[in-house]
Design a protein around this motif. Structure first.
Motif, PDB file in Angstrom:
ATOM      1  N   ASP A 118       1.061  -1.380  -0.055  1.00  0.00           N
ATOM      2  CA  ASP A 118      -0.322  -0.250   0.030  1.00  0.00           C
ATOM      3  C   ASP A 118       0.848   1.354  -0.081  1.00  0.00           C
ATOM      4  OD1 ASP A 118      -1.845  -1.280  -0.102  1.00  0.00           O
ATOM      5  OD2 ASP A 118      -2.894  -1.334   2.002  1.00  0.00           O
ATOM      6  N   MET A 119       2.380   1.338   0.217  1.00  0.00           N
ATOM      7  CA  MET A 119       2.795   2.457   1.025  1.00  0.00           C
ATOM      8  C   MET A 119       3.371   2.668  -1.077  1.00  0.00           C
ATOM      9  SD  MET A 119       3.312   3.108   3.584  1.00  0.00           S
ATOM     10  CE  MET A 119       1.198   2.490   3.585  1.00  0.00           C
ATOM     11  N   GLY A 120       3.272   1.389  -1.393  1.00  0.00           N
ATOM     12  CA  GLY A 120       3.947   1.663  -3.584  1.00  0.00           C
ATOM     13  C   GLY A 120       2.911   2.135  -4.090  1.00  0.00           C
ATOM     14  N   ALA A 121       1.315   1.698  -3.689  1.00  0.00           N
ATOM     15  CA  ALA A 121      -0.100   1.962  -4.721  1.00  0.00           C
ATOM     16  C   ALA A 121       0.006   4.065  -3.925  1.00  0.00           C
ATOM     17  CB  ALA A 121      -1.255   1.270  -3.711  1.00  0.00           C
ATOM     18  N   VAL A 122      -0.163   4.254  -2.839  1.00  0.00           N
ATOM     19  CA  VAL A 122       0.048   5.281  -2.268  1.00  0.00           C
ATOM     20  C   VAL A 122       0.728   6.341  -2.887  1.00  0.00           C
ATOM     21  CG1 VAL A 122       0.276   6.691  -0.489  1.00  0.00           C
ATOM     22  CG2 VAL A 122      -0.589   4.486   0.342  1.00  0.00           C
ATOM     23  N   GLY A 123       2.354   6.052  -2.881  1.00  0.00           N
ATOM     24  CA  GLY A 123       2.492   7.283  -3.850  1.00  0.00           C
ATOM     25  C   GLY A 123       3.099   7.249  -5.363  1.00  0.00           C
ATOM     26  N   TRP A 124       2.309   5.752  -6.094  1.00  0.00           N
ATOM     27  CA  TRP A 124       2.603   5.888  -7.196  1.00  0.00           C
ATOM     28  C   TRP A 124       0.526   6.667  -7.492  1.00  0.00           C
ATOM     29  CZ3 TRP A 124       0.109   1.025  -9.436  1.00  0.00           C
ATOM     30  CH2 TRP A 124      -0.414   0.723 -11.059  1.00  0.00           C
ATOM     31  N   HIS A 137       7.816  12.175  -4.666  1.00  0.00           N
ATOM     32  CA  HIS A 137       6.954  10.614  -3.965  1.00  0.00           C
ATOM     33  C   HIS A 137       5.884   9.987  -5.359  1.00  0.00           C
ATOM     34  CE1 HIS A 137       6.115  14.032  -0.505  1.00  0.00           C
ATOM     35  NE2 HIS A 137       7.900  13.896  -0.814  1.00  0.00           N
ATOM     36  N   GLN A 138       5.740  10.518  -6.170  1.00  0.00           N
ATOM     37  CA  GLN A 138       5.177   9.236  -6.837  1.00  0.00           C
ATOM     38  C   GLN A 138       6.010   9.096  -7.303  1.00  0.00           C
ATOM     39  OE1 GLN A 138       5.765   9.258 -10.471  1.00  0.00           O
ATOM     40  NE2 GLN A 138       3.349   8.087 -10.907  1.00  0.00           N
ATOM     41  N   ARG A 139       7.639   9.315  -7.778  1.00  0.00           N
ATOM     42  CA  ARG A 139       8.562   7.967  -8.524  1.00  0.00           C
ATOM     43  C   ARG A 139       8.833   7.040  -7.810  1.00  0.00           C
ATOM     44  NH1 ARG A 139      11.597  12.752 -11.985  1.00  0.00           N
ATOM     45  NH2 ARG A 139       9.466  13.192 -13.533  1.00  0.00           N
ATOM     46  N   GLN A 140       8.831   7.069  -5.922  1.00  0.00           N
ATOM     47  CA  GLN A 140       9.673   6.799  -4.921  1.00  0.00           C
ATOM     48  C   GLN A 140       7.835   5.677  -5.160  1.00  0.00           C
ATOM     49  OE1 GLN A 140      10.417   7.358  -0.468  1.00  0.00           O
ATOM     50  NE2 GLN A 140       8.195   7.668  -0.499  1.00  0.00           N
ATOM     51  N   GLY A 141       7.221   5.723  -4.909  1.00  0.00           N
ATOM     52  CA  GLY A 141       5.899   5.034  -4.445  1.00  0.00           C
ATOM     53  C   GLY A 141       5.625   3.317  -6.149  1.00  0.00           C
ATOM     54  N   PHE A 142       6.143   4.258  -7.093  1.00  0.00           N
ATOM     55  CA  PHE A 142       6.636   3.584  -8.384  1.00  0.00           C
ATOM     56  C   PHE A 142       7.763   3.372  -8.171  1.00  0.00           C
ATOM     57  CE2 PHE A 142       7.177   2.254 -12.910  1.00  0.00           C
ATOM     58  CZ  PHE A 142       5.911   2.139 -13.554  1.00  0.00           C
ATOM     59  N   HIS A 143       8.956   3.084  -7.618  1.00  0.00           N
ATOM     60  CA  HIS A 143       9.745   2.445  -7.324  1.00  0.00           C
ATOM     61  C   HIS A 143       9.626   1.479  -6.367  1.00  0.00           C
ATOM     62  CE1 HIS A 143      14.234   1.183  -6.050  1.00  0.00           C
ATOM     63  NE2 HIS A 143      14.338   1.674  -7.387  1.00  0.00           N
TER      64      HIS A 143
END
Ligand code: FAQ
Length: 325
Positions: A131-137, A172-178
């Motif tokens: 969810d930390m990935g999905a929230v960032g992305w 943040h968006q890139r971090q989530g995608f990562h």
């Protein structure tokens, strides 16, 4: 103070002043705090910027939930930095809204007693690390889609605060995608977690843009004042068009069997969110509304002694100064 200001402006809203104000907005001039503005313009800005500030602060809660459980030291440091950035965004936005004559204390009281909202998205729980990935992305992705145009909004302090916020949200968006990339390249169980996070966050992310245009109460006036630069549906479509190829790249499936590229429109067709769920959530009946407000109330109560100490210190300083004069 705020109520008095709005009342005095309402009596001044004569047609000539309104026309001159609209001409400035139409010419792309920035409106600054000491400029004359219609009462409705001030009220709408306070509502929107205040709601935005509250969202940044409440938005820390679902992510803070994972700081102590991040899988590696690097992920933990990244998440910690992201949550701190959100606190900074809240502070810039509270400063911007304070230029309109409302104090941060008043805004907080309005949040706590339900007179002000925060983004619907933060009323959903963050159940797994994916969810930390999905929230960032998705959530930061949707936030940027909405906020990049707001860098050109007509109110100077709001437009300027958006510049730095957008830079940080992009990171943040890139971090989530990562995080999502790492999950989909991991074990089968990790890939399932990533898909599950996408399944749960997809429609709440679409709801972030607000109700469909036919149900949006404020869009028309806000767009003519350039408080909003696009309609809710325009931004939602843009988000879908950019995000679907990203999901394909990750090898994940958007949970919408009707999602389809439309050659004629040059956009994806997609299923609208369940709007009855959206209205329930913004009326306080989402999965986490009670917990989120309870957390903010606790922070407010726990901070009372700091506010009292600061007032006592300021009063003491003032009385020493007066005695010396
Ligand atoms: N949630 O007439 P409209 C972030 C309400 S920042 C709750 O279309 P408007 C960063 C609306 O207030 C996310 N309520 O309204 C981050 C109105 O009710 P009211 C926040 C919503 O204002 C990432 C009613 O519905 N961003 O995520 C929502 O013209 C990760 C009718 O709607 C901003 O605030 C909603 N989603 O358009 C942080 C951006 N949508 O007030 C941590 C600035 C609508 O009359 C982690 N705001 N409502 O009682 C905007 O662009 C606009 O305010 C909209 C709504 C587009 C959100």
């Amino acid at each position: 103070m705020y109520a008095q200001m709005v009342k005095s402006e309402a009596t001044q809203d004569d047609p000539d002043m309104l026309a001159a104000f609209q001409a400035r907005v139409d010419a792309g001039e920035k409106i600054e705090p000491k400029d004359w503005m219609p009462a409705g313009y001030r009220k709408t800005l306070i509502r929107q910027i205040g709601q935005h500030a509250h969202s940044e602060i409440v938005g820390q809660l679902p992510e803070a939930n994972w700081i102590a459980r991040a899988p590696t030291l690097e992920r933990k440091a990244n998440l910690l930095a992201k949550v701190q950035d959100e606190a900074g965004h809240g502070l810039y936005l509270y400063c911007a809204v304070e230029t309109l004559g409302v104090s941060r204390d008043e805004l907080t009281e309005m949040l706590l007693d339900g007179r002000m909202k925060y983004s619907s998205i933060f009323n959903y729980p963050t159940l797994t690390w994916a969810d930390m990935g999905a929230v960032g992305w998705l959530v930061d992705g949707a936030a940027i889609m909405n906020q990049v145009p707001l860098q050109r909004t007509s109110y100077g302090p709001y437009a300027r605060s958006m510049v730095r916020i957008c830079k940080e949200e992009s990171f943040h968006q890139r971090q989530g995608f990562h995080v999502m990339m790492a999950m989909v390249k991991g074990s089968e169980a990790q890939k399932r977690m990533a898909q599950d996070a996408l399944n749960r966050f997809w429609y709440p992310a679409l709801m972030m843009f607000g109700p469909s245009d036919k149900d949006s109460v404020h869009s028309e006036q806000s767009m003519s004042w350039k408080i909003k630069m696009n309609t809710n549906d325009e931004l939602r479509q843009k988000f879908v068009d950019e995000t679907v190829p990203q999901a394909e790249y990750l090898g994940l499936t958007i949970p919408d069997e009707h999602m389809k590229w439309n050659e004629d429109t040059g956009h994806y067709d997609f299923t609208e969110p369940d709007w009855s769920e959206f209205f329930e959530v913004i009326q306080g009946n989402g999965p986490c509304n009670v917990d989120r407000i309870a957390a903010r109330q606790k922070a407010w109560d726990d901070g009372a002694w700091v506010r009292e100490a600061m007032v006592a210190h300021a009063e003491k300083k003032q009385s020493r100064k007066s005695a010396a004069e």
